[in-house]
Scaffold this motif. Structure first.
Motif, PDB file in Angstrom:
ATOM      1  N   ILE A 140      68.287 102.589  26.253  1.00  0.00           N
ATOM      2  CA  ILE A 140      69.503 103.409  26.245  1.00  0.00           C
ATOM      3  C   ILE A 140      69.494 104.444  27.372  1.00  0.00           C
ATOM      4  O   ILE A 140      70.525 104.684  28.002  1.00  0.00           O
ATOM      5  N   GLY A 141      68.328 105.027  27.601  1.00  0.00           N
ATOM      6  CA  GLY A 141      68.320 106.182  28.498  1.00  0.00           C
ATOM      7  C   GLY A 141      67.276 106.157  29.585  1.00  0.00           C
ATOM      8  O   GLY A 141      67.124 107.136  30.322  1.00  0.00           O
ATOM      9  N   GLY A 142      66.544 105.054  29.727  1.00  0.00           N
ATOM     10  CA  GLY A 142      65.517 104.991  30.770  1.00  0.00           C
ATOM     11  C   GLY A 142      66.135 104.903  32.165  1.00  0.00           C
ATOM     12  O   GLY A 142      67.355 104.779  32.301  1.00  0.00           O
ATOM     13  N   ALA A 143      65.284 104.954  33.196  1.00  0.00           N
ATOM     14  CA  ALA A 143      65.773 104.903  34.570  1.00  0.00           C
ATOM     15  C   ALA A 143      66.572 103.623  34.797  1.00  0.00           C
ATOM     16  O   ALA A 143      66.089 102.530  34.499  1.00  0.00           O
ATOM     17  N   GLY A 144      67.800 103.779  35.281  1.00  0.00           N
ATOM     18  CA  GLY A 144      68.640 102.628  35.601  1.00  0.00           C
ATOM     19  C   GLY A 144      69.255 101.941  34.399  1.00  0.00           C
ATOM     20  O   GLY A 144      69.939 100.923  34.542  1.00  0.00           O
ATOM     21  N   ALA A 145      69.038 102.496  33.212  1.00  0.00           N
ATOM     22  CA  ALA A 145      69.523 101.823  32.002  1.00  0.00           C
ATOM     23  C   ALA A 145      71.039 101.939  31.860  1.00  0.00           C
ATOM     24  O   ALA A 145      71.626 102.983  32.157  1.00  0.00           O
ATOM     25  N   VAL A 146      71.647 100.850  31.424  1.00  0.00           N
ATOM     26  CA  VAL A 146      73.068 100.841  31.049  1.00  0.00           C
ATOM     27  C   VAL A 146      73.132 100.246  29.651  1.00  0.00           C
ATOM     28  O   VAL A 146      72.612  99.151  29.418  1.00  0.00           O
ATOM     29  N   GLU A 206      68.127  97.271  39.000  1.00  0.00           N
ATOM     30  CA  GLU A 206      66.867  97.074  39.715  1.00  0.00           C
ATOM     31  C   GLU A 206      66.553  98.308  40.571  1.00  0.00           C
ATOM     32  O   GLU A 206      67.453  98.915  41.157  1.00  0.00           O
ATOM     33  N   GLY A 207      65.280  98.661  40.666  1.00  0.00           N
ATOM     34  CA  GLY A 207      64.885  99.875  41.372  1.00  0.00           C
ATOM     35  C   GLY A 207      64.745  99.707  42.876  1.00  0.00           C
ATOM     36  O   GLY A 207      64.975 100.652  43.635  1.00  0.00           O
ATOM     37  N   VAL A 208      64.396  98.523  43.338  1.00  0.00           N
ATOM     38  CA  VAL A 208      64.213  98.294  44.775  1.00  0.00           C
ATOM     39  C   VAL A 208      65.587  98.251  45.441  1.00  0.00           C
ATOM     40  O   VAL A 208      66.500  97.584  44.943  1.00  0.00           O
ATOM     41  N   ALA A 226      69.435  96.698  44.330  1.00  0.00           N
ATOM     42  CA  ALA A 226      70.019  97.767  43.510  1.00  0.00           C
ATOM     43  C   ALA A 226      71.433  97.457  43.020  1.00  0.00           C
ATOM     44  O   ALA A 226      71.975  98.183  42.191  1.00  0.00           O
ATOM     45  N   HIS A 227      72.037  96.379  43.523  1.00  0.00           N
ATOM     46  CA  HIS A 227      73.369  95.959  43.043  1.00  0.00           C
ATOM     47  C   HIS A 227      73.235  95.037  41.826  1.00  0.00           C
ATOM     48  O   HIS A 227      74.236  94.496  41.353  1.00  0.00           O
ATOM     49  N   VAL A 228      71.993  94.852  41.353  1.00  0.00           N
ATOM     50  CA  VAL A 228      71.727  93.894  40.273  1.00  0.00           C
ATOM     51  C   VAL A 228      71.443  94.637  38.968  1.00  0.00           C
ATOM     52  O   VAL A 228      70.604  95.537  38.926  1.00  0.00           O
ATOM     53  N   ALA A 256      82.390  99.784  38.007  1.00  0.00           N
ATOM     54  CA  ALA A 256      82.805 101.160  38.299  1.00  0.00           C
ATOM     55  C   ALA A 256      81.624 102.072  38.626  1.00  0.00           C
ATOM     56  O   ALA A 256      81.812 103.225  39.004  1.00  0.00           O
ATOM     57  N   MET A 257      80.408 101.564  38.474  1.00  0.00           N
ATOM     58  CA  MET A 257      79.241 102.411  38.736  1.00  0.00           C
ATOM     59  C   MET A 257      79.114 102.678  40.239  1.00  0.00           C
ATOM     60  O   MET A 257      79.612 101.910  41.053  1.00  0.00           O
TER      61      MET A 257
END
Ligand SMILES: CC(C)(COP(=O)(O)OP(=O)(O)OC[C@H]1O[C@@H](n2cnc3c(N)ncnc32)[C@H](O)[C@@H]1OP(=O)(O)O)[C@@H](O)C(=O)NCCC(=O)NCCS
Length: 168
Positions: free
Chosen positions: A48-54, A74-76, A80-82, A113-114
């Protein structure tokens, strides 16, 4: 059919309800990859709230959480569009009402929309979950590969994973 159900981003207040939902969904083999005991509070908090989480939840007219979908950006930078590792669960008594489809539609709108926008969704489905694969196909996901014997159940039998992707 899923009238009266609203979709919104998950908040930290939803952790317990999402935990209960995923644990209940995991009781039925062949759906979620995790077994019930592997669905921990930490797993849900990160989802729910981790890095990059949606994470989006479907809220029923009774105020209960009837479904949830999450993924992780994705962090790299190259990727990052994934939004990857999508996982979706709808309460067993609420399946087949269109809630899973609506969660995906809302996730797609949210992802577009992100900033920066998500342009690709990725998931893996067990080959023993043809209902879910059919749903993903209907949503436009393409088959992108198959990982042979990726899963192994407690009785020792193997299951392939089907890799699927959707360009937004
Ligand atoms: C897969 C799942 C999220 C679909 O949500 P849903 O709200 O039932 O889906 P919708 O009503 O929008 O769409 C119905 C479609 O979902 C699939 N579906 C329905 N019930 C299902 C079930 N128990 N298990 C797997 N797929 C199912 C079918 O493709 C169905 O279409 P069909 O009627 O043509 O067979 C939901 O069934 C679920 O939570 N299953 C258990 C967990 C799981 O398998 N998650 C996916 C892991 S890859």
């Amino acid at each position: 059919m899923s009238g009266g159900v609203s979709i919104r981003p998950a908040t930290p207040d939803d952790v317990q309800a999402v935990l209960d939902l995923h644990r209940a969904a995991a009781v039925t083999p062949g759906g979620l990859a995790r077994a019930p005991h592997e669905i921990s509070r930490d797993y849900v908090e990160q989802a729910i709230g981790g890095a990059g989480a949606v994470s989006l939840v479907a809220v029923g007219p009774d105020g209960g959480i009837w479904g949830e979908i999450h993924g992780r950006r994705e962090g790299v930078a190259l990727f990052a569009h994934v939004l990857a590792n999508l996982t979706v669960a709808v309460h067993s008594q609420r399946q087949g009402l269109g809630i899973g489809s609506r969660l995906f539609a809302a996730l797609i709108a949210h992802a577009r929309a992100m900033q920066p926008p998500i342009l690709r969704l990725e998931l893996a489905a067990g080959a023993g979950n043809p209902g879910a694969v059919r749903l993903y196909e209907r949503l436009g996901f393409q088959h992108e590969g198959r990982q042979i014997a990726r899963g192994r159940y407690p009785d020792g039998h193997f299951e392939d994973d089907i890799l699927m992707g959707l360009l937004l």
